[in-house]
Design a protein around this motif. Sequence first.
Motif, PDB file in Angstrom:
ATOM      1  N   GLY A  61      92.030 110.272  54.503  1.00  0.00           N
ATOM      2  CA  GLY A  61      92.307 110.337  55.933  1.00  0.00           C
ATOM      3  C   GLY A  61      92.105 108.984  56.580  1.00  0.00           C
ATOM      4  O   GLY A  61      91.177 108.250  56.223  1.00  0.00           O
ATOM      5  N   ILE A  62      92.985 108.661  57.517  1.00  0.00           N
ATOM      6  CA  ILE A  62      92.893 107.398  58.242  1.00  0.00           C
ATOM      7  C   ILE A  62      92.874 107.709  59.730  1.00  0.00           C
ATOM      8  O   ILE A  62      93.758 108.408  60.233  1.00  0.00           O
ATOM      9  CB  ILE A  62      94.093 106.476  57.916  1.00  0.00           C
ATOM     10  N   GLU A  63      91.866 107.195  60.420  1.00  0.00           N
ATOM     11  CA  GLU A  63      91.790 107.322  61.873  1.00  0.00           C
ATOM     12  C   GLU A  63      91.919 105.924  62.445  1.00  0.00           C
ATOM     13  O   GLU A  63      91.110 105.050  62.133  1.00  0.00           O
ATOM     14  CB  GLU A  63      90.466 107.953  62.277  1.00  0.00           C
ATOM     15  N   THR A  64      92.949 105.706  63.263  1.00  0.00           N
ATOM     16  CA  THR A  64      93.193 104.367  63.780  1.00  0.00           C
ATOM     17  C   THR A  64      92.776 104.241  65.238  1.00  0.00           C
ATOM     18  O   THR A  64      92.842 105.195  66.002  1.00  0.00           O
ATOM     19  CB  THR A  64      94.681 103.976  63.661  1.00  0.00           C
ATOM     20  N   GLY A  65      92.327 103.040  65.565  1.00  0.00           N
ATOM     21  CA  GLY A  65      92.016 102.682  66.936  1.00  0.00           C
ATOM     22  C   GLY A  65      93.020 101.629  67.379  1.00  0.00           C
ATOM     23  O   GLY A  65      94.094 101.486  66.796  1.00  0.00           O
ATOM     24  N   ILE A  66      92.652 100.858  68.364  1.00  0.00           N
ATOM     25  CA  ILE A  66      93.555  99.824  68.867  1.00  0.00           C
ATOM     26  C   ILE A  66      93.787  98.750  67.807  1.00  0.00           C
ATOM     27  O   ILE A  66      94.911  98.332  67.565  1.00  0.00           O
ATOM     28  CB  ILE A  66      92.983  99.195  70.156  1.00  0.00           C
TER      29      ILE A  66
END
Length: 110
Positions: A61-66
């Motif tokens: 799983g990948i959670e991206t921010g800015i």
Amino acid sequence: MTSPSQPAVGGESFAASRLTRGNLFFPTRIVVTPLHVSRVKPHLFRSTEESIAIAQVASVGIETGIIWAEIRIDSTGGADPITSHGHRKHHAVRIRELIEGYQAGRVAGK
């Protein structure tokens, strides 16, 4: 200063950014090889390493921010997942591509 993504023996290594929490002096590295994926956290006089065999990876799983991404690698055995924050988005995607490629019996191209 080393590149955030560099070849490891038989695989690739991805270092978290020094600009993120907990990575200023000793950035966490994710190492992906044909046999396993590891999270290596160096400390002043030691390092800790967590590893999951490629065949035992259930999901990535990948959670991206800015700017940065957090990656979570779950195992089929129910062990604690490998998590790491502060990676560049394209490095997180490359980690997932490598794991999926090794699981499918092929190496994902760059």
